[in-house]
Design a protein around this motif. Structure first.
Motif, PDB file in Angstrom:
ATOM      1  N   SER A 148       0.952  -1.045   0.161  1.00  0.00           N
ATOM      2  CA  SER A 148       0.055  -0.160  -0.222  1.00  0.00           C
ATOM      3  C   SER A 148       0.622   1.227   0.043  1.00  0.00           C
ATOM      4  N   PRO A 149       1.132   1.798  -0.500  1.00  0.00           N
ATOM      5  CA  PRO A 149       1.762   3.158  -0.855  1.00  0.00           C
ATOM      6  C   PRO A 149       1.283   4.502  -0.019  1.00  0.00           C
ATOM      7  N   SER A 150       0.237   3.961   1.384  1.00  0.00           N
ATOM      8  CA  SER A 150       0.024   5.293   1.508  1.00  0.00           C
ATOM      9  C   SER A 150      -0.067   4.255   2.851  1.00  0.00           C
ATOM     10  N   CYS A 151       0.062   4.836   4.294  1.00  0.00           N
ATOM     11  CA  CYS A 151      -0.279   4.069   5.722  1.00  0.00           C
ATOM     12  C   CYS A 151      -1.673   4.631   6.322  1.00  0.00           C
ATOM     13  N   ASP A 152      -2.310   6.334   5.322  1.00  0.00           N
ATOM     14  CA  ASP A 152      -3.340   6.509   6.006  1.00  0.00           C
ATOM     15  C   ASP A 152      -4.476   4.930   5.735  1.00  0.00           C
ATOM     16  N   GLY A 153      -5.639   5.577   7.006  1.00  0.00           N
ATOM     17  CA  GLY A 153      -6.430   4.544   6.643  1.00  0.00           C
ATOM     18  C   GLY A 153      -7.101   3.025   6.629  1.00  0.00           C
ATOM     19  N   LEU A 154      -5.901   2.821   7.447  1.00  0.00           N
ATOM     20  CA  LEU A 154      -5.322   1.233   7.453  1.00  0.00           C
ATOM     21  C   LEU A 154      -6.509   0.707   8.273  1.00  0.00           C
ATOM     22  N   GLU A 155      -6.782  -0.176   8.291  1.00  0.00           N
ATOM     23  CA  GLU A 155      -8.044  -0.557   9.407  1.00  0.00           C
ATOM     24  C   GLU A 155      -7.149  -2.427   9.972  1.00  0.00           C
ATOM     25  N   PRO A 156      -7.144  -2.753  10.268  1.00  0.00           N
ATOM     26  CA  PRO A 156      -7.337  -4.214  10.794  1.00  0.00           C
ATOM     27  C   PRO A 156      -8.035  -5.552  10.367  1.00  0.00           C
ATOM     28  N   TYR A 157      -7.806  -6.421   9.168  1.00  0.00           N
ATOM     29  CA  TYR A 157      -9.003  -7.129   8.923  1.00  0.00           C
ATOM     30  C   TYR A 157      -9.502  -8.332   9.933  1.00  0.00           C
ATOM     31  N   GLU A 158     -10.087  -7.940   9.836  1.00  0.00           N
ATOM     32  CA  GLU A 158     -11.704  -9.068  10.371  1.00  0.00           C
ATOM     33  C   GLU A 158     -11.141  -9.979   9.566  1.00  0.00           C
ATOM     34  N   MET A 159     -11.212 -11.270  10.646  1.00  0.00           N
ATOM     35  CA  MET A 159     -11.574 -12.113   9.796  1.00  0.00           C
ATOM     36  C   MET A 159     -11.459 -13.724  11.486  1.00  0.00           C
ATOM     37  N   THR A 160     -12.961 -14.285  11.636  1.00  0.00           N
ATOM     38  CA  THR A 160     -12.947 -14.902  13.062  1.00  0.00           C
ATOM     39  C   THR A 160     -13.201 -16.591  12.651  1.00  0.00           C
ATOM     40  N   TRP A 161     -12.473 -17.703  13.965  1.00  0.00           N
ATOM     41  CA  TRP A 161     -13.464 -18.703  13.514  1.00  0.00           C
ATOM     42  C   TRP A 161     -15.009 -18.763  13.228  1.00  0.00           C
ATOM     43  N   ASP A 162     -15.256 -19.786  12.846  1.00  0.00           N
ATOM     44  CA  ASP A 162     -16.859 -20.109  12.502  1.00  0.00           C
ATOM     45  C   ASP A 162     -17.697 -20.497  13.959  1.00  0.00           C
ATOM     46  N   LYS A 163     -16.853 -21.077  14.653  1.00  0.00           N
ATOM     47  CA  LYS A 163     -16.993 -22.167  16.104  1.00  0.00           C
ATOM     48  C   LYS A 163     -17.340 -20.846  16.825  1.00  0.00           C
ATOM     49  N   THR A 164     -16.293 -20.648  17.810  1.00  0.00           N
ATOM     50  CA  THR A 164     -15.918 -19.771  18.438  1.00  0.00           C
ATOM     51  C   THR A 164     -15.858 -17.994  18.560  1.00  0.00           C
ATOM     52  N   GLY A 165     -16.169 -17.179  16.833  1.00  0.00           N
ATOM     53  CA  GLY A 165     -16.067 -16.120  16.847  1.00  0.00           C
ATOM     54  C   GLY A 165     -14.820 -15.650  17.584  1.00  0.00           C
ATOM     55  N   GLU A 166     -13.682 -15.964  17.232  1.00  0.00           N
ATOM     56  CA  GLU A 166     -12.384 -15.636  18.079  1.00  0.00           C
ATOM     57  C   GLU A 166     -11.499 -15.275  16.419  1.00  0.00           C
ATOM     58  N   SER A 167     -10.663 -14.827  17.118  1.00  0.00           N
ATOM     59  CA  SER A 167      -9.563 -13.536  15.388  1.00  0.00           C
ATOM     60  C   SER A 167      -9.221 -15.240  15.441  1.00  0.00           C
ATOM     61  N   VAL A 168      -8.068 -14.907  13.867  1.00  0.00           N
ATOM     62  CA  VAL A 168      -7.972 -16.372  13.249  1.00  0.00           C
ATOM     63  C   VAL A 168      -6.559 -15.878  13.761  1.00  0.00           C
ATOM     64  N   PHE A 169      -6.037 -14.951  13.755  1.00  0.00           N
ATOM     65  CA  PHE A 169      -4.848 -14.471  14.074  1.00  0.00           C
ATOM     66  C   PHE A 169      -4.538 -14.728  14.940  1.00  0.00           C
ATOM     67  N   LEU A 170      -3.325 -14.544  14.492  1.00  0.00           N
ATOM     68  CA  LEU A 170      -1.815 -14.911  16.145  1.00  0.00           C
ATOM     69  C   LEU A 170      -1.330 -13.586  16.944  1.00  0.00           C
ATOM     70  N   PRO A 171      -1.682 -13.770  18.320  1.00  0.00           N
ATOM     71  CA  PRO A 171      -1.013 -11.858  19.187  1.00  0.00           C
ATOM     72  C   PRO A 171       0.177 -11.645  18.257  1.00  0.00           C
ATOM     73  N   ALA A 172      -0.439 -10.151  17.797  1.00  0.00           N
ATOM     74  CA  ALA A 172       0.709  -9.272  17.543  1.00  0.00           C
ATOM     75  C   ALA A 172       2.195  -8.874  18.148  1.00  0.00           C
ATOM     76  N   GLU A 173       2.987  -9.281  17.697  1.00  0.00           N
ATOM     77  CA  GLU A 173       4.702  -8.346  17.989  1.00  0.00           C
ATOM     78  C   GLU A 173       5.587  -7.919  17.437  1.00  0.00           C
ATOM     79  N   LYS A 174       5.826  -6.909  17.869  1.00  0.00           N
ATOM     80  CA  LYS A 174       6.308  -5.545  17.808  1.00  0.00           C
ATOM     81  C   LYS A 174       7.661  -6.192  17.130  1.00  0.00           C
TER      82      LYS A 174
END
Length: 212
Positions: A108-134
């Motif tokens: 993406s040529p710009s960092c403005d207006g970026l939002e975390p993409y949402e994706m969850t497991w069907d059964k639990t509704g929890e995020s499929v993504f692992l905890p972010a690390e700096k």
């Protein structure tokens, strides 16, 4: 040639819009998430690639004097590594060169207006993504081991196949904290020709897996 070493640290800070490993990618609103179309036993579905990291390009500009990577905007890396973290994965990830669809680099040529993409497991509704690390960055030699951007692969076996015209845009090593292991002992490199990298031809990227 030079490389940029990546180091990771857990944090309670919000990493939205910043460089990070794991977590959810902060994508432009109109950007689709990369998937692989699968067909098996008459069923068809789109399998999401694993999000590896995003690089806020301004963070690495001073470490990239040849401007091999963009110095503004956000760079994203995806690859089919679920199997190597002990997860169920329907995608076949062979030794050697991977089919092109198993890795993806986006920009993406710009960092403005970026939002975390949402994706969850069907059964639990929890995020499929692992905890972010700096992510933090420092300069290192072109053939260093570990996780790094640019330079040449650490493994001689890969360098013997791909000459100096190829750049290891991202090198993945093993990491016990994440349970990431490439068979007995290996590395995954996302490779591009130098001219393709300078030309920002991200679709030309491919993966190569070597393990002993």
């Amino acid at each position: 040639m030079y490389s940029i070493r990546l180091s990771f640290s857990k944090t309670g800070e919000s990493l939205t819009g910043r460089s990070k490993w794991w977590g959810a990618p902060d994508l432009p609103a109109d950007s689709p998430y990369p998937v692989v179309h699968c067909v098996e036993d008459g069923d068809e579905w789109d399998e999401p690639l694993t999000f590896l990291c995003q690089i806020r390009c301004g963070d690495i500009a001073a470490l990239d004097p040849d401007n091999l990577l963009p110095h503004a905007g956000m760079l994203y890396f995806f690859a089919a590594v679920d199997y190597f973290m002990g997860m169920d994965c329907p995608l076949f990830t062979p030794m050697g060169q991977w089919p092109d669809e198993l890795v993806r680099i986006m920009y993406s040529p710009s960092c403005d207006g970026l939002e975390p993409y949402e994706m969850t497991w069907d059964k639990t509704g929890e995020s499929v993504f692992l905890p972010a690390e700096k992510l933090d960055f420092e300069s290192c030699g072109e053939c260093e081991e570990g996780f790094k951007l640019l330079g040449r692969p650490y493994l001689t076996e890969i360098n013997e196949i791909y000459d100096d015209d190829y750049v290891s845009v991202l090198q993945l090593d093993e990491n016990d904290d994440w349970g990431l292991r490439f068979y007995d002992c290996g590395m995954l490199c996302l490779l591009m020709r130098r001219s393709q990298l300078v030309g920002r031809d991200w679709e030309s990227a491919f993966g190569y897996l070597h393990s002993f």
